[in-house]
Design an enzyme around this catalytic site. Structure first.
Site, PDB file in Angstrom:
ATOM      1  CE  LYS A  31      -3.973   1.946   2.549  1.00 13.66           C
ATOM      2  NZ  LYS A  31      -4.862   1.779   3.718  1.00 13.66           N
TER       3      LYS A  31
ATOM      4  CB  SER B 183      -8.182   3.567   2.625  1.00 14.41           C
ATOM      5  OG  SER B 183      -7.359   2.925   3.567  1.00 14.41           O
TER       6      SER B 183
ATOM      7  CB  SER C 289      -8.479   0.887   5.571  1.00 16.71           C
ATOM      8  OG  SER C 289      -9.144   2.119   5.472  1.00 16.71           O
TER       9      SER C 289
END
Lengths: 493, 501, 95
Positions: free
Chosen positions: A76, A151, A175
């Protein structure tokens, strides 16, 4: 190789059936073909990845390979990686090449894994649909008109579309788990403090936790083995002896026999998780999964989490409050974006931050600034912290009666791109089931458990007591041995 | 109307740790810009603070020292909070500082004034990080930011508004300055900003209960400026009120060139620092074991030592305070006392007053002149003590003692204080070789006095007509005639007797 | 308690985010919707509950005092918007 498990890939690398360079190139090529449409990656860097792959091949040849040596992993874009653009999905950091490695990146580097690329995400991890990214939305590989969740939507999409064999994510209010559910993969947010936050761009420090995303509980366990561990540079990192999360996955629940491997497991089911707001298709898939667990020997216990409905309001005070302060460092002085024109210092600050942050980030900074400001602190911030304790106490009571809590990860399957962007409150309510474990600091995961409307995936939410990741993964692994939801891949992928 | 000035001080003492309060960067002064600003100090995305044990221990040392070694004022649980505001020298956009729960809550600093003692109460002392520096030299109309100082540990020590004059404020600041060096928590270097004072000043009619509106004078980095700034500010406030004006709460700066205070450019926003507990730092917990360990490592405190000098040594409060103004000076004094003892003489027999006078008048004066710490005194306590022993034994007179002391000190000065001057053995050797032994022989002294009286008829006449000064002149002549070695007491007695006859 | 337009501007200023009149108006509406959600907290009495600031009730870990960092200025300043003579440059700071 694209559908292979980490264990299978490691075996192939170990047996020299494939080199890390070949493997990495295959994934990079696949990303090259599909990423234009899916937008799962913000950055790939062929030269850097292949250099690591070559090192990994040498290490394998020397015979000192670790379990993930040579395997490309997607990270990420919230994790700082030296020499890599680390944008956090924001214009504010769209020119930030990190001068240092996050602890998580160091751990993967030490394990000999290859950085495959940096995945797309909601800006500063604020969002549940991956639509707030400066780099554009990520598409759900099951239906590209739908969101992948957020997210960590880029990582979820990369796993689901088989663009990466494993990925990292972070989870502040869901997330990792919500995009895992919406994209049909397995994801785990560990106990707060298991994974060092050092080098992970902060959103809400008391809630943020790095975790793993993969095709299966087994893959997630192998990733967690690398990620977890004490780090002296994070004052909230927990000093615990290292654990092997993957070693005992196949063993039955304590005292159970092979034919009913989960006998003795008490699964807590909360009425609050099946109330109004839960879509029927999701409810059906989750009930199906619970029935499967009963077939595996587990028993159901009715529990209550009476204050869980207060978790969303409390979260939307605490997380923005911490975020408003954490994001103050983005001021255009030492790194990152600086507005091209300004009158004076104040104007430089105000324009840099107005131009560098997107709408959702600004909204949350304003909420956080307001709830901490003079005269509102007690009514909002302290109140939310008190509710946070009540929620943690609800869990403590529940865990005196059960081993794990199960329910839906998200109230609905993936929703269409653009359908909720203009309604923040609707977007926030998406996280109603995933937020409470963050407030309490508990480990929680999502695993695929069926399909709902539009043939979109449904996730089962599993919440454990503190430090029970190994047990959670074992339970998930037995479920995945008995079912094949996690093996389904999107059509055309 | 008679006015009263009310003063409270906030002192920022830089703690003498090797590394910063939340990072492993060096705190050393004078590095090139930003060379000591690490990832944590410049607040790169993703970095986190880790608290320095050295800073915490120093805060606890301070807490014990201002509370007579009792730990009742040490919070067993204190909290680091974030103070949020934007400024280019504040990289995170917030300062980590203890707010609601400081590590030290309460305590006392006793100050000694010429007219007595006074206890100044401490409100609190809390740990926090320093900010960087904005350099205002012109870089094409821009300012330069140096973050080397960012993250340096500070102990902010806040007093109650217990002081009533600039003198009291300076005495308090001096006592605090001495204490933090005494207990080894701060180097006290005011030029380098290691000890900075902010003074909250208000005035009120004498006898009034309510406090007046205060103005805060920021960043006073010398005792002289502290004194001048408070005096100016108090006078200005009184005049303003007398002229029909009112005092508006403000932050002011002192300009050493004009000797005046002026209000700072008011920030456009009313400060709203949005304090909240730092989620990156769990509460600071101080255990009993930690306190016990720190207590065991503490030196005798100035207060204790001062009382001991008064009760055991019979010194005045004022002298005792002067000798305990700094730890090394007191240690020097005690060394002088020990070496001033005659063979087999118990400590109680020492002439403490004599030793104190020498240390205060001679040693301190020279230290001040040369701007030296007591540890660097040009003449060692053993040497000076030995000189005083010989003086007390009557082997030499006071003038010879002073000459020897000065000569030894000059030797040290020549070595740039790398070495001490003289040593006890050389004291005796010089007395011997230069024939410095005091002349106390009655017959010889009488002969010298007779000779002086004969040669100074004018002075004798003046003395007889009532001029006391003339007597001193005669003694001076007699001393001169002995080559400075005469016993002044004996000479005086003989002279008096002869003049009376 | 609905936020006024002035309050929206004040907090935007505190947060150093430039906001136009029309943005402020739009933001006011959104924030008030969100605070409608947040206000649900007030339904529960928490007067006897201790605030929970950290996910784990642990004590601060302390690091031994020692210098562990070396000068990395040139690396760190390679990503800075404007530097000169080792300093970060900003528009003139006025005190």
């Amino acid at each position: 190789m694209f559908n292979a498990s980490l264990k299978e890939i490691a075996a192939a690398l170990g047996a020299r059936k494939i080199s890390s360079v070949d493997l990495t190139e295959q994934f990079l090529d696949r990303i090259g073909r599909l990423n234009g449409d899916l937008n799962a990656f913000i950055t790939v860097d062929r030269a850097k990845s292949l250099a690591q792959a070559r090192e990994a091949d040498a290490r394998i040849a020397r015979g000192d390979a670790a379990p993930l040596t040579g395997i490309p992993i997607a990270h990420k874009d919230i994790f700082c990686a030296r020499g890599w653009l680390t944008s956090c999905g924001s214009k504010m950091l769209s020119n930030f090449v990190s001068p240092y490695d996050a602890h998580v990146i160091e751990q993967f580097n030490r394990a000999g894994a290859v950085i495959l690329g940096k995945t797309n995400m909601d800006e500063f991890a604020m969002g549940s649909s991956n639509e707030t990214s400066f780099y554009g939305p990520v598409k759900n590989p099951w239906d590209r008109a739908f969101v992948p969740g957020g997210s960590s939507g880029g990582s979820a999409c990369a796993i689901a579309a088989r663009l990466a064999p494993g990925a990292t994510g972070t989870d502040t209010g869901g997330s990792i788990r919500q995009p895992a559910a919406l994209s049909g993969i397995t994801g785990l947010k560990p106990t707060y403090g298991r994974v060092s936050r050092y080098g992970m761009v902060a959103f809400a420090s008391s809630l943020d936790q790095g975790g793993a995303m993969g095709k299966s509980a087994e893959d997630v366990a192998l990733l967690l083995n690398v990620m977890a561990g004490f780090d002296a540079r994070d004052s909230t990192s927990l000093e615990r002896s290292p654990e092997d999360f993957a070693g005992a996955l196949a063993q039955p629940w304590a005292g159970a026999a092979a034919e009913q491997p989960l006998a003795g497991l008490r699964i807590g089911v909360a009425r609050e998780h099946f109330g109004a707001g839960l879509a029927a298709d999701v409810a059906e898939a989750v009930r199906g999964a619970l029935a499967e667990f009963e077939r595996l020997g587990a028993s159901r216990v009715d529990i209550e989490l009476p204050r869980s409905e207060l978790s969303v309001p409390a979260y939307y005070v605490i997380a923005p409050a911490e975020a408003s302060s954490n994001l103050s460092r983005f001021d255009g002085v030492r790194y990152g974006y600086r507005a091209p024109e300004y009158r004076d210092l104040l104007d430089m600050y105000c324009k840099t931050r107005a131009q560098g942050f997107g709408a959702e980030v600004k909204r949350r900074i304003l909420i956080g600034t307001y709830v901490l400001s003079h005269g509102y602190y007690d009514a909002y911030y302290l109140k939310a912290q008190r509710i946070r304790r009540l929620i943690a106490e609800d869990f403590a009571r529940a865990f005196s009666r059960c081993d794990l809590i199960m329910g839906p990860t998200s109230p609905t399957v993936a929703f269409p791109l653009g359908s909720k962007v203009s309604d923040p409150v609707q977007m926030y309510l998406n996280d109603i089931y995933t937020i409470p474990p963050n407030l309490a600091g508990l480990p929680a995961m999502s695993l695929p458990c069926g399909f709902g409307a539009g043939n979109l995936p449904v996730g089962l939410h599993v919440v454990g007591d503190y430090f029970s990741e190994a047990r959670m993964l074992k339970v998930a692994h037995h479920f995945q041995r008995a079912t094949d939801w996690h093996l389904r891949a999107p059509k055309g992928i | 109307m008679e006015w009263e000035t009310v003063i409270g001080l906030e002192v920022h003492a830089q703690l003498s740790t090797a590394s910063k309060i939340f990072s492993g960067a060096s705190t050393q002064f004078g590095a090139p810009p930003n060379a000591q600003a690490c990832a944590v100090d410049i607040a790169l995305p993703g970095v986190l603070p880790v608290a320095n044990r050295g800073a915490v221990e120093r805060a606890i040392r301070f807490g014990l020292a201002v509370n007579g070694m009792s730990a009742h004022n040490i919070n067993r649980r204190s909290v680091f909070a974030r103070k949020n505001y934007f400024y280019p020298d504040l990289p995170k956009g917030y300062q980590i500082s203890q707010y609601e729960l400081p590590v030290v809550l309460g305590g006392t600093i006793n100050i000694v004034l010429r007219d007595g003692e006074k206890a100044v109460r401490l409100t609190r002392a809390h740990l926090e990080e320093d900010a960087g520096k904005s350099l205002h030299e012109d870089f094409h109309g821009m300012s330069g930011i140096d973050l080397n100082r960012a993250g340096t540990p500070l102990l902010e020590i806040v007093s109650e508004p217990d002081m009533r004059s600039a003198e009291e404020a300076v005495a308090y600041a001096r006592a605090l300055h001495s204490l933090v060096r005494w207990i080894d928590i701060c180097d006290g270097n005011m030029q380098e900003g290691s000890f900075r004072c902010d003074a909250n000043v208000s005035v009120r009619p004498k006898g009034a209960q309510a406090l007046g509106t205060r103005r805060e004078i920021k960043n006073l980095n010398s005792f002289r400026f502290l004194q001048q700034a408070i005096e100016f500010e108090a006078r200005w406030q009184i005049e303003t009120i007398q002229d029909g004006g009112t005092i508006v709460q403000a932050t002011v700066l002192f300009d050493p060139d004009t000797g005046e205070t002026r209000a700072m450019r008011t920030k456009e926003d009313a400060h709203d620092y949005r304090y909240f507990p730092d989620p990156d730092l769990p509460p600071l917990v101080v255990t009993e074991a930690t306190i016990a360990e720190i207590r065991a490592s503490m030196p005798e405190l100035p207060e204790q030592r001062r009382r001991r000098y008064m009760s055991e040594f019979g010194l005045s409060a004022y002298d005792a305070a002067l000798l305990t103004a700094d730890r090394e000076l007191g240690e020097h004094f005690e060394e002088v006392v020990r070496h001033s003892l005659k063979e087999g003489e118990p400590l109680a027999g020492a002439d403490f007053k004599l030793c104190a006078n020498w240390v205060i008048n001679e040693v301190s004066a020279k230290l001040n002149e040369e701007n030296l710490p007591a540890a660097k005194a040009g003449v060692g306590g053993d040497t000076l003590g030995h000189i005083l022993r010989r003086l007390r034994e009557g082997a030499i007179n006071a003038k010879t003692a002073k000459d020897l002391f000065s000569e030894f000190w000059s030797e040290a000065r020549e070595s740039a204080y790398a070495r001490r001057g003289g040593d006890p053995r050389r004291v005796d050797a010089l007395i011997e070789s230069r024939g410095l032994k005091q002349m106390s022989d009655e017959g010889a002294l009488e002969a010298i006095v007779d000779q002086v009286l004969g040669a100074n008829a004018k002075s004798v006449e003046e003395y007889r007509s009532g001029k006391q000064k003339a007597f001193n002149a005669l003694i001076g002549q007699a001393m001169k005639a002995t080559g400075g070695k005469g016993n002044p007491a004996r000479i005086s007695e003989i002279l008096r007797r002869k003049l009376a006859s | 308690m609905p936020l006024s337009l002035d309050e929206v501007k004040r907090i935007a200023y505190l947060a150093r985010i430039e906001i136009s009149e029309s943005e402020a108006l739009r933001t006011q509406g959104q924030l008030n919707d969100i605070f409608g959600l947040i206000e649900r907290m007030q339904a529960v009495d928490t007067s006897a509950v201790e605030p929970m600031t950290h996910a784990q009730g642990r004590a601060l870990r302390l690091r031994e005092d020692g210098v562990t960092e070396s000068d990395q200025k040139s690396l760190f300043q390679s990503v800075a918007p404007q530097v000169e003579e080792g300093l970060y440059l900003v528009p003139k700071v006025i005190e």
